[in-house]
Design a protein around this motif. Structure first.
Motif, PDB file in Angstrom:
ATOM      1  N   GLY A  74      -1.871  13.572  38.778  1.00  0.00           N
ATOM      2  CA  GLY A  74      -2.789  14.807  38.593  1.00  0.00           C
ATOM      3  C   GLY A  74      -2.221  15.770  37.453  1.00  0.00           C
ATOM      4  N   ALA A  75      -1.042  15.275  36.802  1.00  0.00           N
ATOM      5  CA  ALA A  75      -0.544  16.231  35.936  1.00  0.00           C
ATOM      6  C   ALA A  75      -1.483  16.138  34.509  1.00  0.00           C
ATOM      7  N   ARG A  76      -1.377  17.414  33.896  1.00  0.00           N
ATOM      8  CA  ARG A  76      -2.178  17.417  32.606  1.00  0.00           C
ATOM      9  C   ARG A  76      -1.239  17.190  31.444  1.00  0.00           C
TER      10      ARG A  76
ATOM     11  N   ARG B 228       1.630  24.458  37.197  1.00  0.00           N
ATOM     12  CA  ARG B 228       1.632  23.497  38.187  1.00  0.00           C
ATOM     13  C   ARG B 228       1.017  22.241  37.645  1.00  0.00           C
ATOM     14  N   HIS B 229       0.177  22.000  36.707  1.00  0.00           N
ATOM     15  CA  HIS B 229      -0.034  20.909  36.152  1.00  0.00           C
ATOM     16  C   HIS B 229       0.844  20.261  35.009  1.00  0.00           C
TER      17      HIS B 229
END
Length: 161
Positions: A109-111, A75-76
């Motif tokens: 908020g993506a990593r 999800r990230h």
């Protein structure tokens, strides 16, 4: 003057037209049939970054982020997509779109951001991603077959934070 902005519903026919060109005439995408309007609306409705480059009032390119994989643990991690209208390459639009997309993915908020690039013999997309900090993470050999050619994909990855 170039404006990089979020996609609007009115932009989706132009986005579809740009992508259809690549589907029908290149191996840059492994799609074989251009997707219809519902596909593009679904992408816009994901709530993830989806940007267009507007030049003189016309959509000259687009970039969006989608889920890298459907499983929750990913999800990230997002996957980027960037396409320019025929005749709009070589003007810095791809760089402007990808830079803006990277920033928007960070804000979302993506990593990790992953690029899956067809090794078509044209290094432009690979070079662009590397210039913006992506690193090669691997190669999948012969995973695509389009226009009578077996094609590799190159996986690139950018750590966002």
């Amino acid at each position: 003057m170039t404006l990089i902005r979020p996609v609007a519903s009115a932009d989706l026919p132009a986005v579809a037209g740009i992508y259809a060109h690549y589907v029908l005439t290149t191996v840059a995408t492994f799609e074989e049939v251009p997707p219809g309007p519902a596909f593009w609306q679904d992408k816009a409705d994901l709530g993830l970054p989806f940007l267009v480059a507007e030049v003189e009032g016309r959509v000259a390119g687009f970039a969006y982020a989608g889920p890298y994989r459907p499983k929750p643990a990913y999800r990230h991690t997002l996957e980027d997509t960037v396409y320019l209208a025929p005749g709009s390459t070589g003007r810095g639009l791809g760089r402007a779109l990808l830079e803006a997309l990277i920033g928007a993915c960070r804000e979302a908020g993506a990593r990790q951001l992953v690029a899956v690039i067809a090794d078509s013999g044209d290094p432009a997309s690979l070079r662009l991603h590397v210039k913006l900090g992506f690193e090669e993470a691997g190669r999948l050999r012969g995973v695509g077959f389009k226009h009578g050619r077996r094609l590799d994909t190159v996986l690139l990855q950018l750590e966002l934070g």
